[in-house]
Design a protein around this motif. Structure first.
Motif, mmCIF file in Angstrom:
data_model
loop_
_atom_site.group_PDB
_atom_site.id
_atom_site.type_symbol
_atom_site.label_atom_id
_atom_site.label_comp_id
_atom_site.label_asym_id
_atom_site.label_seq_id
_atom_site.Cartn_x
_atom_site.Cartn_y
_atom_site.Cartn_z
ATOM 1 N N ILE A 89 -56.632 67.345 39.057
ATOM 2 C CA ILE A 89 -56.057 68.675 38.624
ATOM 3 C C ILE A 89 -56.643 69.744 39.348
ATOM 4 N N GLY A 90 -58.088 69.681 39.584
ATOM 5 C CA GLY A 90 -58.791 70.997 40.183
ATOM 6 C C GLY A 90 -58.465 70.983 41.467
ATOM 7 N N TYR A 91 -57.950 69.720 42.138
ATOM 8 C CA TYR A 91 -57.641 70.099 43.501
ATOM 9 C C TYR A 91 -56.122 70.302 43.864
ATOM 10 N N ARG A 92 -55.406 69.960 42.978
ATOM 11 C CA ARG A 92 -54.012 70.055 43.166
ATOM 12 C C ARG A 92 -53.215 71.452 42.597
ATOM 13 N N LEU A 93 -53.887 71.917 41.423
ATOM 14 C CA LEU A 93 -53.409 73.126 40.690
ATOM 15 C C LEU A 93 -54.368 74.244 41.251
ATOM 16 N N GLU A 94 -53.818 75.430 41.002
ATOM 17 C CA GLU A 94 -54.811 76.609 41.111
ATOM 18 C C GLU A 94 -55.762 76.824 39.933
ATOM 19 N N THR A 95 -56.923 77.613 40.162
ATOM 20 C CA THR A 95 -58.089 77.281 39.296
ATOM 21 C C THR A 95 -57.654 77.622 37.810
ATOM 22 N N ARG A 96 -57.004 78.636 37.576
ATOM 23 C CA ARG A 96 -56.810 78.898 35.801
ATOM 24 C C ARG A 96 -55.891 77.996 35.317
ATOM 25 N N PRO A 97 -54.685 77.216 35.906
ATOM 26 C CA PRO A 97 -54.271 76.188 34.980
ATOM 27 C C PRO A 97 -54.979 75.038 35.234
ATOM 28 N N ALA A 98 -55.591 74.680 36.293
ATOM 29 C CA ALA A 98 -56.488 73.596 36.325
ATOM 30 C C ALA A 98 -57.456 73.414 35.424
ATOM 31 N N LEU A 99 -58.110 74.709 35.226
ATOM 32 C CA LEU A 99 -59.409 74.615 33.967
ATOM 33 C C LEU A 99 -58.631 74.595 32.700
ATOM 34 N N ALA A 100 -57.640 75.085 32.361
ATOM 35 C CA ALA A 100 -56.789 75.065 31.099
ATOM 36 C C ALA A 100 -56.599 73.496 30.972
ATOM 37 N N LEU A 101 -56.007 72.693 31.882
ATOM 38 C CA LEU A 101 -55.205 71.360 31.866
ATOM 39 C C LEU A 101 -56.649 70.598 31.452
ATOM 40 N N ALA A 102 -57.775 71.000 32.410
ATOM 41 C CA ALA A 102 -58.771 70.135 32.133
ATOM 42 C C ALA A 102 -59.532 69.985 30.780
#
Length: 368
Positions: A89-102
């Motif tokens: 998720i951190g590698y594929r998505l931009e930082t903000r949506p990646a942190l939210a999904l994580a």
């Protein structure tokens, strides 16, 4: 390495996740395991084949399936799917949506363990679920490094393309310079030789051998001058430095105009490129004068001003019949190209007043 890690997670899950089967609760666990495996394997798809929105949907479903597998299985390594998906998720998505999904992944996995095992159970179990979102930070770092590498590669490729374009421009510029030099030498030499030979041919019928011999001698002189011009061209192509005043005076004298050069201002040394181009401009002006105004007087002036240098060549009207053919039309174009390369200006046109009325004037102004 990425493929090996993915296959290792799947194999370990097959060996440890329980219960798994084809009926009852085991079937549900098996179905969740298959979904998790598919979600984990999908991270190896090329990025350009999976747009951002489908990738967000796929990873969200993968997170939900990972939390469901943790809650449905009684034992095993189902939590590894959540850890690896979180990293991707951190590698594929931009930082903000990646942190939210994580964060959602951590809450889901931690909540499933917490409510499934009860508050009285060992606290490390549900805190392990909360930790499933931590690998997102590793993924973000990897993505930043990958983008930096891609940017460096693109910059290097762009620099290489620019260098190739610059080299090609330099080659074309050099070809143009060589073409101008070759034209100047051939036009100046062959036009004069042709004129003298035509004159000798016309005089043969008159029986005036003295004038025939004179025209023949002039043709021989032009041949010698052609050899000298060829040497000048070789010097120019090699970027050897020629003395401007001496070379210009010799050129005028060899064309039959002795002591016609006037120098004004403070004489100074000029760059080789300026010398070469001024000599070629003078050569073209002399060629035009010989072709269109045979027998006419000619005057040349070289003025060294404070911030510029001006070469002026003016010829009077012809005193003999013009026998030369029509020129190629490249002479004036070559003059303008040479002066443009030096940042100067050139004017060429008929003289409309004064004692030289009816003649032709060429004036080149070079800065510096």
């Amino acid at each position: 390495m990425q493929w090996l890690l993915t296959l290792a997670v799947v194999v370990i899950g097959i060996l440890t996740v329980r219960p798994m089967g084809f009926s009852g609760w085991g079937l549900a666990v098996t179905a969740l395991f298959v979904v998790n495996s598919a979600a984990l394997l999908a991270r190896h798809l090329p990025e350009h084949k999976v747009p951002d929105r489908p990738a967000l949907l796929w990873l969200t479903l993968g997170v939900v399936a990972a939390a469901a597998l943790i809650g449905a299985s009684r034992s095993g390594s189902g939590y590894l799917f959540a850890f690896f998906l979180s990293g991707h998720i951190g590698y594929r998505l931009e930082t903000r949506p990646a942190l939210a999904l994580a964060g959602i992944c951590s809450l889901l996995c931690g909540g499933v363990l917490y409510f499934g095992l009860g508050p009285g159970h060992d606290v490390s179990s549900w805190t392990l679920g909360l930790a499933t979102g931590i690998p997102v930070l590793i993924g973000i770092v990897n993505r930043s490094q990958r983008r930096a590498v891609v940017a460096a590669i693109e910059a290097a490729e762009s620099a290489e393309r620019a260098a190739r374009a610059e080299a090609r421009t330099a080659v074309l510029t050099e070809r143009g310079r060589i073409a101008r030099d070759v034209h100047d030498v051939l036009a100046h030499s062959l036009a004069g030789i042709n004129m003298q030979l035509e004159l000798a041919d016309a005089l043969i019928d008159t029986g005036d051998l003295e004038k025939v011999r004179e025209a023949n001698n002039k043709a021989h002189g032009l041949v010698r001058e052609s050899l000298k011009q060829a040497q000048w061209t070789v010097h120019a192509l090699r970027e050897d430095s020629l003395p401007l005043l001496e070379s210009l005076a010799a050129m005028l004298e060899s064309s039959g105009h002795r002591d016609v050069l006037t120098v004004t201002g403070t004489v100074r040394e000029v760059p080789p490129q300026v010398t070469q181009n001024l000599l070629r401009i003078a050569q073209e002006a002399l060629t035009n004068a010989a072709r269109h105004a045979p027998g006419g007087d000619l005057a040349a002036e070289l003025d060294f001003a404070g911030s510029s240098m001006t070469l002026t060549i003016r010829n009077r009207p012809a005193t003999r019949a013009v026998t030369a053919g029509i020129g190629s039309g490249m002479g004036l174009i070559g003059m303008r190209e040479r002066v443009a390369l030096l940042g100067g200006t050139v004017t060429a046109g008929p003289v409309t007043e004064g004692r030289d009325q009816g003649g032709w004037n060429v004036k080149a102004v070079i800065p510096g």
